[in-house]
Design a protein around this motif. Structure first.
Motif, PDB file in Angstrom:
ATOM      1  N   PRO A 155      13.449  -6.675   0.680  1.00  0.00           N
ATOM      2  CA  PRO A 155      14.258  -5.456   0.733  1.00  0.00           C
ATOM      3  C   PRO A 155      13.977  -4.531  -0.451  1.00  0.00           C
ATOM      4  O   PRO A 155      13.847  -4.985  -1.588  1.00  0.00           O
ATOM      5  N   ARG A 156      13.836  -3.228  -0.152  1.00  0.00           N
ATOM      6  CA  ARG A 156      13.641  -2.172  -1.142  1.00  0.00           C
ATOM      7  C   ARG A 156      12.324  -2.285  -1.907  1.00  0.00           C
ATOM      8  O   ARG A 156      12.182  -1.752  -2.995  1.00  0.00           O
ATOM      9  N   TRP A 157      11.322  -2.977  -1.342  1.00  0.00           N
ATOM     10  CA  TRP A 157      10.001  -3.104  -1.953  1.00  0.00           C
ATOM     11  C   TRP A 157       8.950  -2.278  -1.209  1.00  0.00           C
ATOM     12  O   TRP A 157       7.762  -2.333  -1.540  1.00  0.00           O
ATOM     13  N   GLU A 158       9.350  -1.521  -0.207  1.00  0.00           N
ATOM     14  CA  GLU A 158       8.382  -0.853   0.669  1.00  0.00           C
ATOM     15  C   GLU A 158       7.417   0.052  -0.100  1.00  0.00           C
ATOM     16  O   GLU A 158       6.197  -0.060   0.083  1.00  0.00           O
ATOM     17  N   LYS A 159       7.922   0.946  -0.922  1.00  0.00           N
ATOM     18  CA  LYS A 159       7.059   1.892  -1.634  1.00  0.00           C
ATOM     19  C   LYS A 159       6.145   1.178  -2.626  1.00  0.00           C
ATOM     20  O   LYS A 159       4.974   1.532  -2.773  1.00  0.00           O
ATOM     21  N   LYS A 160       6.678   0.175  -3.301  1.00  0.00           N
ATOM     22  CA  LYS A 160       5.895  -0.580  -4.272  1.00  0.00           C
ATOM     23  C   LYS A 160       4.737  -1.314  -3.578  1.00  0.00           C
ATOM     24  O   LYS A 160       3.588  -1.266  -4.037  1.00  0.00           O
ATOM     25  N   ILE A 161       5.021  -1.975  -2.466  1.00  0.00           N
ATOM     26  CA  ILE A 161       3.983  -2.697  -1.726  1.00  0.00           C
ATOM     27  C   ILE A 161       2.935  -1.727  -1.204  1.00  0.00           C
ATOM     28  O   ILE A 161       1.731  -2.005  -1.276  1.00  0.00           O
ATOM     29  N   HIS A 162       3.381  -0.579  -0.697  1.00  0.00           N
ATOM     30  CA  HIS A 162       2.448   0.443  -0.210  1.00  0.00           C
ATOM     31  C   HIS A 162       1.458   0.833  -1.306  1.00  0.00           C
ATOM     32  O   HIS A 162       0.245   0.863  -1.074  1.00  0.00           O
ATOM     33  N   SER A 163       1.939   1.111  -2.498  1.00  0.00           N
ATOM     34  CA  SER A 163       1.035   1.536  -3.577  1.00  0.00           C
ATOM     35  C   SER A 163       0.116   0.396  -4.028  1.00  0.00           C
ATOM     36  O   SER A 163      -1.058   0.631  -4.318  1.00  0.00           O
ATOM     37  N   VAL A 164       0.608  -0.839  -4.053  1.00  0.00           N
ATOM     38  CA  VAL A 164      -0.241  -1.983  -4.427  1.00  0.00           C
ATOM     39  C   VAL A 164      -1.352  -2.179  -3.387  1.00  0.00           C
ATOM     40  O   VAL A 164      -2.515  -2.411  -3.742  1.00  0.00           O
ATOM     41  N   LEU A 165      -0.996  -2.076  -2.103  1.00  0.00           N
ATOM     42  CA  LEU A 165      -2.009  -2.226  -1.055  1.00  0.00           C
ATOM     43  C   LEU A 165      -3.075  -1.139  -1.159  1.00  0.00           C
ATOM     44  O   LEU A 165      -4.265  -1.407  -0.976  1.00  0.00           O
ATOM     45  N   LEU A 166      -2.670   0.089  -1.442  1.00  0.00           N
ATOM     46  CA  LEU A 166      -3.647   1.172  -1.607  1.00  0.00           C
ATOM     47  C   LEU A 166      -4.597   0.880  -2.769  1.00  0.00           C
ATOM     48  O   LEU A 166      -5.804   1.102  -2.664  1.00  0.00           O
TER      49      LEU A 166
ATOM     50  N   LYS B 194      -5.477  -2.005  -3.746  1.00  0.00           N
ATOM     51  CA  LYS B 194      -6.353  -3.087  -3.291  1.00  0.00           C
ATOM     52  C   LYS B 194      -7.397  -2.596  -2.286  1.00  0.00           C
ATOM     53  O   LYS B 194      -8.219  -3.365  -1.835  1.00  0.00           O
ATOM     54  N   GLY B 195      -7.325  -1.338  -1.892  1.00  0.00           N
ATOM     55  CA  GLY B 195      -8.273  -0.790  -0.941  1.00  0.00           C
ATOM     56  C   GLY B 195      -7.897  -1.017   0.512  1.00  0.00           C
ATOM     57  O   GLY B 195      -8.727  -0.893   1.405  1.00  0.00           O
ATOM     58  N   VAL B 196      -6.620  -1.315   0.750  1.00  0.00           N
ATOM     59  CA  VAL B 196      -6.123  -1.550   2.108  1.00  0.00           C
ATOM     60  C   VAL B 196      -5.486  -0.258   2.616  1.00  0.00           C
ATOM     61  O   VAL B 196      -4.694   0.367   1.907  1.00  0.00           O
ATOM     62  N   GLU B 197      -5.834   0.143   3.841  1.00  0.00           N
ATOM     63  CA  GLU B 197      -5.210   1.322   4.446  1.00  0.00           C
ATOM     64  C   GLU B 197      -3.761   0.975   4.770  1.00  0.00           C
ATOM     65  O   GLU B 197      -3.483   0.096   5.579  1.00  0.00           O
ATOM     66  N   SER B 198      -2.847   1.659   4.104  1.00  0.00           N
ATOM     67  CA  SER B 198      -1.428   1.346   4.203  1.00  0.00           C
ATOM     68  C   SER B 198      -0.654   2.623   4.463  1.00  0.00           C
ATOM     69  O   SER B 198      -1.077   3.715   4.077  1.00  0.00           O
ATOM     70  N   TRP B 199       0.512   2.478   5.107  1.00  0.00           N
ATOM     71  CA  TRP B 199       1.365   3.632   5.377  1.00  0.00           C
ATOM     72  C   TRP B 199       2.815   3.187   5.345  1.00  0.00           C
ATOM     73  O   TRP B 199       3.211   2.236   6.006  1.00  0.00           O
TER      74      TRP B 199
ATOM     75  N   GLU C 249      -9.094  -8.979   6.384  1.00  0.00           N
ATOM     76  CA  GLU C 249      -8.186  -8.460   5.358  1.00  0.00           C
ATOM     77  C   GLU C 249      -6.779  -9.048   5.433  1.00  0.00           C
ATOM     78  O   GLU C 249      -5.964  -8.794   4.548  1.00  0.00           O
ATOM     79  N   ARG C 250      -6.494  -9.843   6.453  1.00  0.00           N
ATOM     80  CA  ARG C 250      -5.128 -10.361   6.636  1.00  0.00           C
ATOM     81  C   ARG C 250      -4.656 -11.198   5.456  1.00  0.00           C
ATOM     82  O   ARG C 250      -3.516 -11.061   5.003  1.00  0.00           O
ATOM     83  N   VAL C 251      -5.525 -12.054   4.928  1.00  0.00           N
ATOM     84  CA  VAL C 251      -5.130 -12.915   3.810  1.00  0.00           C
ATOM     85  C   VAL C 251      -4.859 -12.083   2.565  1.00  0.00           C
ATOM     86  O   VAL C 251      -3.870 -12.316   1.864  1.00  0.00           O
ATOM     87  N   LYS C 252      -5.721 -11.080   2.289  1.00  0.00           N
ATOM     88  CA  LYS C 252      -5.526 -10.208   1.129  1.00  0.00           C
ATOM     89  C   LYS C 252      -4.161  -9.524   1.205  1.00  0.00           C
ATOM     90  O   LYS C 252      -3.456  -9.399   0.201  1.00  0.00           O
ATOM     91  N   VAL C 253      -3.771  -9.108   2.406  1.00  0.00           N
ATOM     92  CA  VAL C 253      -2.482  -8.433   2.592  1.00  0.00           C
ATOM     93  C   VAL C 253      -1.329  -9.417   2.372  1.00  0.00           C
ATOM     94  O   VAL C 253      -0.368  -9.120   1.666  1.00  0.00           O
ATOM     95  N   LEU C 254      -1.435 -10.600   2.955  1.00  0.00           N
ATOM     96  CA  LEU C 254      -0.363 -11.592   2.815  1.00  0.00           C
ATOM     97  C   LEU C 254      -0.191 -12.080   1.373  1.00  0.00           C
ATOM     98  O   LEU C 254       0.896 -12.509   0.995  1.00  0.00           O
ATOM     99  N   MET C 255      -1.247 -11.999   0.574  1.00  0.00           N
ATOM    100  CA  MET C 255      -1.180 -12.449  -0.823  1.00  0.00           C
ATOM    101  C   MET C 255      -0.577 -11.388  -1.750  1.00  0.00           C
ATOM    102  O   MET C 255      -0.479 -11.598  -2.946  1.00  0.00           O
TER     103      MET C 255
END
Length: 169
Positions: free
Chosen positions: A14-25, A27-32, A66-72
């Protein structure tokens, strides 16, 4: 493994959406992370804040590798599953939501004298959701609650009455 990229929904803390989005970006993951502007009232002031449209959800466009990178990623709990597999989100649904959020002061008002009733099948005839079909979760004269099938989420949209019609069976 396939190299084809598809959209998936992630379930987050909960309330981590923006933080996770920026971390994924980073990491080079297309995130929205769809954001909406909301007026909030505190005891001493009012303020417009940006909040995620879907609480505890972030979308990623990835391939199998890329699934494992995202889950980690810290804060990611899991992929949203449908029938035991990670739910694939249709590209058209993502694009429709993006277009809707880009509209200035997007509002939606409803339809006929009696409005829509629960379980009515509807078709959107105008605007960015044109051509989409949905099932009314809860209806009325002012708001229609539309279910996006691949997400299992409910999005509230106010349409001008002339934008909607009952879907042809």
């Amino acid at each position: 493994m396939t190299d084809e990229k598809k959209w998936y929904a992630l379930y987050t803390k909960p309330r981590w959406e923006k933080k996770i989005h920026s971390v994924l970006l980073r990491k080079g993951v297309e995130s929205w992370c769809p954001i909406q502007r909301v007026k909030r009232q505190w005891s001493d002031r009012k303020k417009i804040v940006e909040e995620p449209l879907f609480k505890s959800y972030v979308f990623v466009r990835i391939n199998e590798a890329e699934r494992v990178k995202v889950l980690m990623t810290d804060g990611v709990l899991n992929f949203v599953h449908y029938l035991g597999k990670p739910a694939v989100i249709k590209e058209e649904e993502v694009n429709s939501i993006k277009k809707y959020l880009a509209e200035k002061d997007a509002r939606i008002t409803v339809l006929t004298e009696e409005g829509f009733r629960q379980d009515d099948k509807i078709t959107v005839n105008y605007g960015v959701f044109m051509g989409n079909h949905g099932t009314v979760i809860r209806g009325g004269r002012k708001k229609v609650y539309v279910k996006l099938q691949s997400l299992g989420q409910v999005i509230v949209v106010e349409f001008p009455a002339e934008y909607l019609s009952e879907a042809e069976v």
